[in-house]
Design an enzyme around this catalytic site. Structure first.
Site, mmCIF file in Angstrom:
data_model
loop_
_atom_site.group_PDB
_atom_site.id
_atom_site.type_symbol
_atom_site.label_atom_id
_atom_site.label_comp_id
_atom_site.label_asym_id
_atom_site.label_seq_id
_atom_site.Cartn_x
_atom_site.Cartn_y
_atom_site.Cartn_z
ATOM 1 C CB CYS B 284 -0.936 0.018 1.198
ATOM 2 S SG CYS B 284 -1.517 -1.622 1.674
ATOM 3 C CG HIS B 425 -2.589 4.491 4.951
ATOM 4 N ND1 HIS B 425 -2.276 4.355 3.612
ATOM 5 C CD2 HIS B 425 -2.790 3.229 5.405
ATOM 6 C CE1 HIS B 425 -2.283 3.073 3.282
ATOM 7 N NE2 HIS B 425 -2.602 2.357 4.351
ATOM 8 C CD GLU B 436 -3.108 7.825 8.973
ATOM 9 O OE1 GLU B 436 -4.004 7.031 8.634
ATOM 10 O OE2 GLU B 436 -2.542 8.595 8.171
ATOM 11 C CE LYS B 457 -5.696 4.163 1.390
ATOM 12 N NZ LYS B 457 -4.764 5.272 1.663
ATOM 13 C CG HIS B 462 -6.387 0.644 0.492
ATOM 14 N ND1 HIS B 462 -5.316 1.186 -0.192
ATOM 15 C CD2 HIS B 462 -5.854 0.108 1.616
ATOM 16 C CE1 HIS B 462 -4.209 0.975 0.474
ATOM 17 N NE2 HIS B 462 -4.487 0.321 1.582
ATOM 18 C CG PHE B 521 -0.886 -5.599 3.745
ATOM 19 C CD1 PHE B 521 -1.602 -6.583 3.076
ATOM 20 C CD2 PHE B 521 -1.552 -4.813 4.663
ATOM 21 C CE1 PHE B 521 -2.960 -6.765 3.314
ATOM 22 C CE2 PHE B 521 -2.906 -4.973 4.906
ATOM 23 C CZ PHE B 521 -3.618 -5.970 4.225
#
Lengths: 87, 534
Positions: B284, B425, B436, B457, B462, B521
């Protein structure tokens, strides 16, 4: 030409026209035109034609057999021979 | 050619000793004893570095530099790097000075000082001169931006395959994408969908930048594009073909079609680019990493222009099933798809998989100015780290997330309080959004509550390897338009997520410096900082 043979030939016209991006008329005008020397194909496009023929007609083309298959008529004759053998 | 330094100090002994030092090191030195004299010099000549004392009578160091910037802007010339020197520990003045350049405290180590002088006088600056985007809520920069401002969601029930048996049945697909609008059929039919999206966005970006690719510069233009998964669609289709019909049914173009480097390679082939060619894959974080590496490539003089960004088309039967099985996808709102992606909302239940591509043209500043390019913003900071934690689960302490932000801010040579906007994110998972938020508080302390934070997002889901690039494009457009798109679907407040997420409605606000996060990831983290170019 019998119906089955017409089908085989038309299918091959579709394959070659699609991969080489040329008009079917151009193919019919000269079925002995060399894909590489006359129609501007590179080796990758040649390989795509062989692979498409294998898939569409469900036949297997060996490495040694690929050599001569560089014109429409050559491939057509080859297909007919293979299909004839399979019967 | 010798680098030109302008030294500004009211103390004649300082001027004398610095002049001697720099002349010995081979620099072309000009010394003046007042801010006003410095401005006269700047009007008439070009310099690679200005060294200025903070405390001076009449026009002080910071005011002098402010005026220098104005003069350079009026002349349509790039900023000149500045090194402030000061013998006084006036914290307020030093803080003000740091907004404009580095500060060196006297007495300083000579060797260190010379290194910093060398760094500053040879620094290359990198700006963004073109944008291209294919997103679930808009194709093309203008349509995409309009949709973002209106809070338009690109999430729907999946159309490209039958979702019977899947827990989650929604995704952010790019509907009505016609690859033939952006590339010839001979290319379109020989690449996977993920590459079609990327090539389309790249063509848009190159056109937007009005970059002329010619004999002389084609060796100097690089391509560096991120993707997390590559050509999964074709891969899956081929696997079915071969399983059912046998290996000789494999398409001869299978390998180049699914390879992660198909996109940068195809772009280079189509445009004739013979410079650096890279594919970056960090899940990502892929496209934020790609942009950051492109930034470094230009800073290191390996290229003057880099086509960068990312692309992903992961909405396929196997890949979607894999994410579904991992239980990271939202599945509570299959009948209300547009409300499913709700970053930072208390009722969030996972992310929505999306597809798309974002491409940015990064260019060395002088190169851009010379060809009269439109300059969107400047990239001023980048960092990338590993959290060394887990392939999927984020480190619950958020330490790696806060560290990557801190490093990017440091790389940008600014303070945390200089950040005006964060593109989070913000995936809409319980874990990411909570962690976050915590990480942002760690970096910014109380100031965290004053920064507008939004998650793209919430509207487009995503995009995995393309997320960072599309979100960077949002940051660019935020700075350009002084308008912040909302985090949509924000309804229920989560006490663990109590910052300002610009809920539901776009907000008019001038943004000078934006920060964008990507946490991938595998604990792969990346962060970039962009600044208004004026």
């Amino acid at each position: 030409m019998s119906d089955i043979k017409k089908n085989i030939e038309e299918r091959l016209e579709d394959i070659v026209a699609e991969i080489l991006e040329i008009d079917k008329k151009e193919i019919r005008n000269n079925k002995d035109a060399d894909f590489f020397k006359d129609l501007g194909a590179d080796s990758m496009l040649g390989l795509e034609i062989i692979a498409a023929v294998e898939r569409k007609y469900d036949i297997k083309i060996e490495d040694e057999e690929v050599q001569g298959l560089s014109t429409f008529n050559n491939i057509l004759n080859f297909i007919n021979k293979k299909l004839g053998q399979q019967k | 050619m010798a680098k030109k330094i302008l030294v500004v100090d009211d103390d004649p002994s300082v001027l004398k000793s610095l002049e001697k030092l720099f002349k010995k090191e081979g620099y072309d030195v000009t010394c003046v004893s007042s801010g006003k004299q410095a401005l006269d010099c700047i009007e008439r000549r070009d310099f690679d570095l200005v060294i200025v004392d903070i405390r001076m009578p009449d026009l002080d160091g910071v005011e002098t530099v402010r005026n220098i910037k104005e003069i350079r802007t009026n002349q349509s010339k790039p900023d000149i790097p500045v090194l402030f020197i000061t013998g006084f520990s006036d914290v307020v003045a030093i803080d003000k000075a740091k907004q404009y350049g580095e500060v060196v405290l006297k007495p300083f180590d000579l060797g260190e000082f010379l290194i910093r002088v060398k760094q500053q006088s040879t620094k290359r600056r990198v700006v963004i001169t073109g944008l291209g985007v294919v997103a679930p809520n808009g194709i093309g920069k203008d349509e995409f931006w309009e949709a973002n401002i209106k809070g338009k969601s690109g999430v729907n029930r999946i159309r490209s395959f039958d979702t019977a048996g899947y827990n989650s049945k929604i995704a952010a697909e790019v509907l009505d994408f016609d690859p033939l609008k952006y590339m010839p059929n001979s290319v379109a039919k020989r690449v996977d969908r993920y590459a079609q999206l990327g090539i389309a966005a790249a063509n848009m970006a190159v056109e937007d930048s009005r970059l002329n690719i010619e004999e002389e510069n084609k060796y100097n233009i690089g391509v560096c594009i991120g993707t997390g998964l590559g050509g999964v669609l074709f891969h899956e289709e081929q696997m079915m073909e071969i399983k059912i019909k046998g290996p000789h049914h494999a398409h001869p173009l299978g390998v180049p079609k699914i390879s992660p480097n198909a996109v940068p390679a195809q772009i280079a082939i189509q445009l004739g680019l013979k410079g650096i060619n890279l594919a970056i894959s960090t899940a990502c974080a892929s496209s934020t990493n790609a942009i950051g590496q492109a930034f470094d490539i230009i800073r290191l003089k390996r290229a003057d222009v880099v086509i960068t960004g990312g692309t992903e088309a992961p909405i396929t039967p196997f890949t979607f099933a894999a994410y579904d099985s991992l239980r990271v996808l939202s599945n509570k709102r299959n009948d209300m798809p547009q409300e499913a992606s709700r970053p930072f909302d208390k009722d969030r239940d996972g992310f929505i998989l999306g597809e798309g591509a974002g491409i940015l043209i990064l260019e060395e500043l002088e190169h851009a100015i010379k060809r009269g390019a439109h300059i969107y913003s400047e990239i001023i900071g980048y960092s990338t780290t590993s959290g060394a934690y887990h392939m999927v689960i984020p480190d619950p302490t958020g330490d790696d997330a806060s560290r990557v932000m801190e490093l990017a801010i440091k790389d940008a040579n600014i303070n945390p309080e200089d950040i005006d906007y964060i593109n989070a994110h913000g995936t809409s998972t319980q874990a990411n959004d909570r962690i976050e938020t915590q990480a942002i508080k760690t970096v910014f302390d109380k100031y965290a509550y004053r920064i507008p934070i939004s998650s793209t997002k919430s509207m487009i889901g995503h995009l995995i390897g393309a997320a960072g690039a599309v979100e960077a494009i949002v940051c660019v457009l935020v700075i350009e338009n002084s308008l912040i798109p909302p985090t949509i679907n924000y309804k229920y407040k989560d006490p663990d997520c109590d910052l300002d997420y610009v809920p539901n409605e776009a907000r008019r606000q001038k943004v000078n410096i934006a920060l964008s996060n990507s946490f991938g990831f595998g604990s792969c983290n990346a962060c970039i900082v962009l600044r208004r170019y004026k």
